[in-house]
Design a protein around this motif. Structure first.
Motif, short mmCIF file in Angstrom:
data_model
loop_
_atom_site.label_atom_id
_atom_site.label_comp_id
_atom_site.label_asym_id
_atom_site.label_seq_id
_atom_site.Cartn_x
_atom_site.Cartn_y
_atom_site.Cartn_z
N GLU A 6 6.68 45.83 28.71
CA GLU A 6 8.13 45.82 28.54
C GLU A 6 8.52 46.54 27.26
O GLU A 6 7.74 46.60 26.30
CB GLU A 6 8.67 44.38 28.45
CG GLU A 6 8.40 43.52 29.65
CD GLU A 6 7.32 42.49 29.41
OE1 GLU A 6 7.34 41.42 30.05
OE2 GLU A 6 6.45 42.75 28.55
N CYS A 22 10.34 48.09 32.08
CA CYS A 22 9.01 47.53 32.30
C CYS A 22 8.25 48.47 33.22
O CYS A 22 8.68 48.70 34.35
CB CYS A 22 9.10 46.15 32.91
SG CYS A 22 7.50 45.48 33.45
N CYS A 95 8.76 40.56 32.26
CA CYS A 95 8.77 41.35 33.49
C CYS A 95 7.75 40.75 34.47
O CYS A 95 6.69 40.27 34.05
CB CYS A 95 8.39 42.78 33.14
SG CYS A 95 8.15 43.87 34.54
N GLY A 112 4.30 40.66 32.31
CA GLY A 112 4.23 41.37 31.05
C GLY A 112 4.09 40.39 29.90
O GLY A 112 4.11 39.17 30.09
#
Length: 121
Positions: A6, A22, A95, A112
């Motif tokens: 991200e 992302c 994300c 993420g």
């Protein structure tokens, strides 16, 4: 392995805007839905917005009308444009992507590492 990275978080004043990005990389055969979640201090992680590979989107009531999720399937990238930001939007934004790595596998959720968004004057 699959990595989701991200970017775009930061400090913004109330009423301001941010665009989060992302990008997914690694051994990816296909990505189904992608989305954004957030977690504020002392609270559980909550859904912000999701988008299917066909472009159908869904938003939490708290951000509906102020945020737009989009994706670039060719780049395995998802974006979140947030406008009219409020202090209550302050959180770590994560994300998420439903990833398939091989024809013999199954979709699984990849995450993420998160990006901090702080809305403060």
């Amino acid at each position: 392995q699959v990595q989701l990275v991200e970017s775009g978080g930061g400090l913004v004043q109330p009423g301001g805007s941010l665009r989060l990005s992302c990008a997914a990389s690694g051994s990816i055969l296909r990505i189904r839905a992608m989305g954004w979640y957030r977690q504020a201090p002392g609270k559980e992680r909550e859904l912000v917005a999701t988008i299917t590979s066909a472009g159908s989107s869904n938003y939490a009531d708290s951000v509906k009308g102020r945020s737009t999720i989009s994706r670039d399937n060719a780049k395995n990238t998802v974006y979140l444009q947030m406008n009219s930001l409020k202090p209550e939007d302050t959180a770590v934004y994560y994300c998420n992507a439903e990833v398939l790595q091989s024809f013999y596998g199954s979709f699984y959720p990849a995450w993420g590492q998160g990006t901090q968004v702080t809305v403060s004057s």
